[in-house]
Design an enzyme around this catalytic site. Sequence first.
Site, PDB file in Angstrom:
ATOM      1  N   LEU A 144       0.818  -1.219   0.000  1.00 48.71           N
ATOM      2  CA  LEU A 144       0.000   0.000   0.000  1.00 48.71           C
ATOM      3  C   LEU A 144       0.850   1.268   0.000  1.00 48.71           C
ATOM      4  CD1 LEU A 144      -2.745  -1.072   2.594  1.00 48.71           C
ATOM      5  CD2 LEU A 144      -2.768  -1.306   0.092  1.00 48.71           C
ATOM      6  N   HIS A 145       0.361   2.267  -0.723  1.00 43.50           N
ATOM      7  CA  HIS A 145       1.035   3.565  -0.789  1.00 43.50           C
ATOM      8  C   HIS A 145      -0.021   4.666  -0.792  1.00 43.50           C
ATOM      9  CE1 HIS A 145      -0.139   3.491  -4.997  1.00 43.50           C
ATOM     10  NE2 HIS A 145       0.547   2.380  -5.198  1.00 43.50           N
ATOM     11  N   GLU A 146       0.430   5.907  -0.933  1.00 44.01           N
ATOM     12  CA  GLU A 146      -0.494   7.047  -0.853  1.00 44.01           C
ATOM     13  C   GLU A 146      -1.629   6.974  -1.871  1.00 44.01           C
ATOM     14  OE1 GLU A 146      -1.366   9.628   1.018  1.00 44.01           O
ATOM     15  OE2 GLU A 146       0.090   9.022   2.536  1.00 44.01           O
ATOM     16  N   HIS A 205      -3.244   4.257  -2.810  1.00 44.36           N
ATOM     17  CA  HIS A 205      -4.285   3.432  -2.167  1.00 44.36           C
ATOM     18  C   HIS A 205      -4.957   4.217  -1.040  1.00 44.36           C
ATOM     19  CE1 HIS A 205      -1.329   0.187  -3.526  1.00 44.36           C
ATOM     20  NE2 HIS A 205      -2.425  -0.139  -4.162  1.00 44.36           N
ATOM     21  N   GLN A 246      -8.845  -0.100 -16.393  1.00 46.37           N
ATOM     22  CA  GLN A 246      -9.509  -0.912 -15.365  1.00 46.37           C
ATOM     23  C   GLN A 246     -10.838  -0.267 -14.957  1.00 46.37           C
ATOM     24  OE1 GLN A 246      -7.410  -3.140 -12.118  1.00 46.37           O
ATOM     25  NE2 GLN A 246      -7.815  -1.270 -11.011  1.00 46.37           N
TER      26      GLN A 246
HETATM   27  P1  AMP Z   1      -3.217  -2.215  -7.053  1.00 43.82           P
HETATM   28  O1  AMP Z   1      -2.906  -2.564  -5.645  1.00 43.82           O
HETATM   29  O2  AMP Z   1      -2.049  -1.736  -7.834  1.00 43.82           O
HETATM   30  O3  AMP Z   1      -4.041  -3.272  -7.759  1.00 43.82           O
HETATM   31  O4  AMP Z   1      -4.177  -0.946  -6.976  1.00 43.82           O
HETATM   32  C1  AMP Z   1      -5.346  -0.951  -6.202  1.00 43.82           C
HETATM   33  C2  AMP Z   1      -6.137   0.288  -6.505  1.00 43.82           C
HETATM   34  O5  AMP Z   1      -5.351   1.430  -6.213  1.00 43.82           O
HETATM   35  C3  AMP Z   1      -6.534   0.401  -7.977  1.00 43.82           C
HETATM   36  O6  AMP Z   1      -7.856   0.912  -8.075  1.00 43.82           O
HETATM   37  C4  AMP Z   1      -5.534   1.380  -8.522  1.00 43.82           C
HETATM   38  O7  AMP Z   1      -6.001   2.104  -9.644  1.00 43.82           O
HETATM   39  C5  AMP Z   1      -5.367   2.295  -7.327  1.00 43.82           C
HETATM   40  N1  AMP Z   1      -4.102   3.037  -7.436  1.00 43.82           N
HETATM   41  C6  AMP Z   1      -2.864   2.524  -7.633  1.00 43.82           C
HETATM   42  N2  AMP Z   1      -1.966   3.536  -7.757  1.00 43.82           N
HETATM   43  C7  AMP Z   1      -2.655   4.685  -7.659  1.00 43.82           C
HETATM   44  C8  AMP Z   1      -2.301   6.066  -7.717  1.00 43.82           C
HETATM   45  N3  AMP Z   1      -1.059   6.456  -7.915  1.00 43.82           N
HETATM   46  N4  AMP Z   1      -3.280   6.985  -7.552  1.00 43.82           N
HETATM   47  C9  AMP Z   1      -4.579   6.598  -7.360  1.00 43.82           C
HETATM   48  N5  AMP Z   1      -4.977   5.322  -7.298  1.00 43.82           N
HETATM   49  C10 AMP Z   1      -4.031   4.371  -7.434  1.00 43.82           C
END
Ligand code: AMP
Length: 366
Positions: free
Chosen positions: A64-66, A68, A204
């Site tokens: 998780l990051h900002e 998320h 997505q």
């Molecule tokens: P992931 O864990 O990469 O599958 O991402 C989970 C959710 O977080 C998805 O809906 C992504 O589009 C969203 N997400 C990932 N990176 C970002 C970001 N930089 N800004 C906004 N949403 C993000």
Amino acid sequence: MLPQASLSRLVSRAAVRSLRTAAAETIPSTSIKVLRVVDAVRQWRKPHMTNFRSVGLVPTMGALHEGHFSLIRAAARENHHVVVSIYVNPAQFGIKEDLASYPVTWDADVAALARLDREFADDGANLGRISAVFAPSTAEIYPSGFPGQEIDSKGSFVTITPVGEVLEGASRPTFFRGVATICMKLFNIVQPDRVYFGQKDVQQTVVIKRMVKDFMLPTEVVVCPTTRESDGLALSSRNVYLGTRRRHVAIVLSKALRAAQETYDCGKLDRNDVLGAANTVADTMLQAQMELPPNQRVTWEVDYISLADPDTLQEVDAVDPAKGAVLSGAIKMLPVEEAQNGEDLGHSGGPAVRLIDNIILPPKAQ
Ligand code: AMP
């Protein structure tokens, strides 16, 4: 009356179910439940349904990051309960992709969720808190057995075409099948009033919106803006693979897209004008890198830079000013050719990293 054999089968099923659900953990010093099985989620969800408490779901693959956190914050503002799912779904990785090395950071993730939940407790503007993390195993999520990652794997899949076949889908043919299938499962398990996705993965969002519409799923899809580093790089769990040298140059994609956006903002609509600006930035930056020695330079391959219709994601020759368009791109940052002594090459030794980004070009006032 039930025969003895059926009765004991019923009793033992009930016993297994209560064993599986009774063991619900919580994240230390929080009230956030860690749910690992479908029955436990259903049991948690039911009273909120009858009490008309809204539930927002944020599906993630952890690390998780900002980016998320921004989705979780949005969900807490708008729902009584937030469920964050953490599951690295093998079905959305191709057989040659980075499933084995995908960053798994469970301890840091739960610590971050605990911090975020305390922030929500202190902030009166939120409607809800983080109530649960759903972190299932693959055996739990694929009860008939994991169908495999091959293109011709047989199993219960959700496919959303043609929108899932272009752009990312063209390079990663099983990706959106995996995404739509896991999201359908998560939506059926959690039964959220709202689901939260990042614009970072624009295709997505289009695929999920189409799935919700075509399968009449009773949930609202909320799309939150892309969170970026201060230099413009979109946050991604995969950025840890980059290492210091490639991290500095990884802004090429956001810079190229920004140049195309500026061209659109100046009144150009034609594909060659808009994408020409992006390609010029990418080409100029690559040329500058090629003038450096192999132990300093960074190289990449552009997979696509696209100008597409916002609903279908089919390529357009010109932006329809009434609709706007989606400007998106994907590049493959190649591993460094020659490492320097002690150089930070990134997670897993700095493999090739696929970066994606996009900007939505809004409709123009008529
Ligand atoms: P992931 O864990 O990469 O599958 O991402 C989970 C959710 O977080 C998805 O809906 C992504 O589009 C969203 N997400 C990932 N990176 C970002 C970001 N930089 N800004 C906004 N949403 C993000």
